[in-house]
Write an enzyme that holds these catalytic residues in place. Sequence first.
Site, PDB file in Angstrom:
ATOM      1  N   TYR A 126       1.362   7.822   3.822  1.00 14.62           N
ATOM      2  CA  TYR A 126       1.478   8.197   2.417  1.00 14.62           C
ATOM      3  C   TYR A 126       0.122   8.157   1.727  1.00 14.62           C
ATOM      4  CZ  TYR A 126       2.323   7.628  -2.575  1.00 14.62           C
ATOM      5  OH  TYR A 126       2.263   7.748  -3.944  1.00 14.62           O
ATOM      6  N   TRP A 151       2.162   1.177  -8.915  1.00 16.69           N
ATOM      7  CA  TRP A 151       3.379   0.410  -9.182  1.00 16.69           C
ATOM      8  C   TRP A 151       4.155   0.998 -10.367  1.00 16.69           C
ATOM      9  CZ3 TRP A 151       2.713  -5.562  -8.273  1.00 16.69           C
ATOM     10  CH2 TRP A 151       2.051  -5.779  -7.072  1.00 16.69           C
TER      11      TRP A 151
END
Length: 300
Positions: A126, A151
């Site tokens: 990723y 996040w």
Amino acid sequence: MRLVVTGRDGQVAASLVEAGQAAAGVEVVAIGRPQLDLLRPDTVIEAIAAAKPDIVVSAAAYTAVDQAEDEPDLAFAVNAVGAGKVAQAAARLGVPVIHLSTDYVFDGTAPGAYVETDATAPRSVYGASKLAGEQAVASANPRHLILRTAWVYSPFGKNFVKTMLRLAADRDEIAVVADQWGNPTSALDIADAILHAAGQLHEGAATSGIYHLAGTGEANWSGFARHILDTSRVFGGPWARVRDIATMDYPTKARRPANSLLSSAKFASAFGWNAPDWRQSTEAVVRRLLAGETKQALTA
């Protein structure tokens, strides 16, 4: 100013559409599949041209971090090739592109917060695919802002805040990793920052390049979880104890950086915008979720 954002069902796109509705002189249009499909490059230019953007926000991405280890070709097709096609489409129309990237382009070994000039070394498929996307965007369109964030959570889609609230409704205790550090970042704040920067970009007053854009303050995952659940309890929502565990106690296919803290000082200096403290932004999202302001609330 008309912003066209890819990734119609994503957290950033939904947050941008909401923010655009409250902003004077701004229109935000979200586009996605089947009209725009990053796996079908022929659809990208046509869909973006039809939307008539002043600025393109490239927010569509393959975000299944662990699944990407088994689907590297798909991750790169979306996050690298697809992102490049979006930037190319914007360039053909003579408009700039704002592209969303990630803290996972770093290996997590730095002693402090990463700055934009630090060496990248992704530890996962990723992260590697997103780094390749940054390079493709910069190559395809000289008028670009590449925003690395981290996040991400919001009242929309699937994210850590909603997961913690859902688990707390069924459990007395939740085990959460305590040895990974980062900046919890609300997609609502990302949308606000993008609208702020887009005005300068549209007027030609912004300098192209890579910028870090993350919540103010740092946390580990377990500390983030505790704040979510303590806030929930204050407002009558579910609560559970949080038990600290190590990364090795929660093995995943993809390797995560132990430290993915981002310094957003460059963005603040360039655009005069600072993210709120992550605790404040988390509380706002938890309150919205508990109030049921988002249709899918805790079930999504």
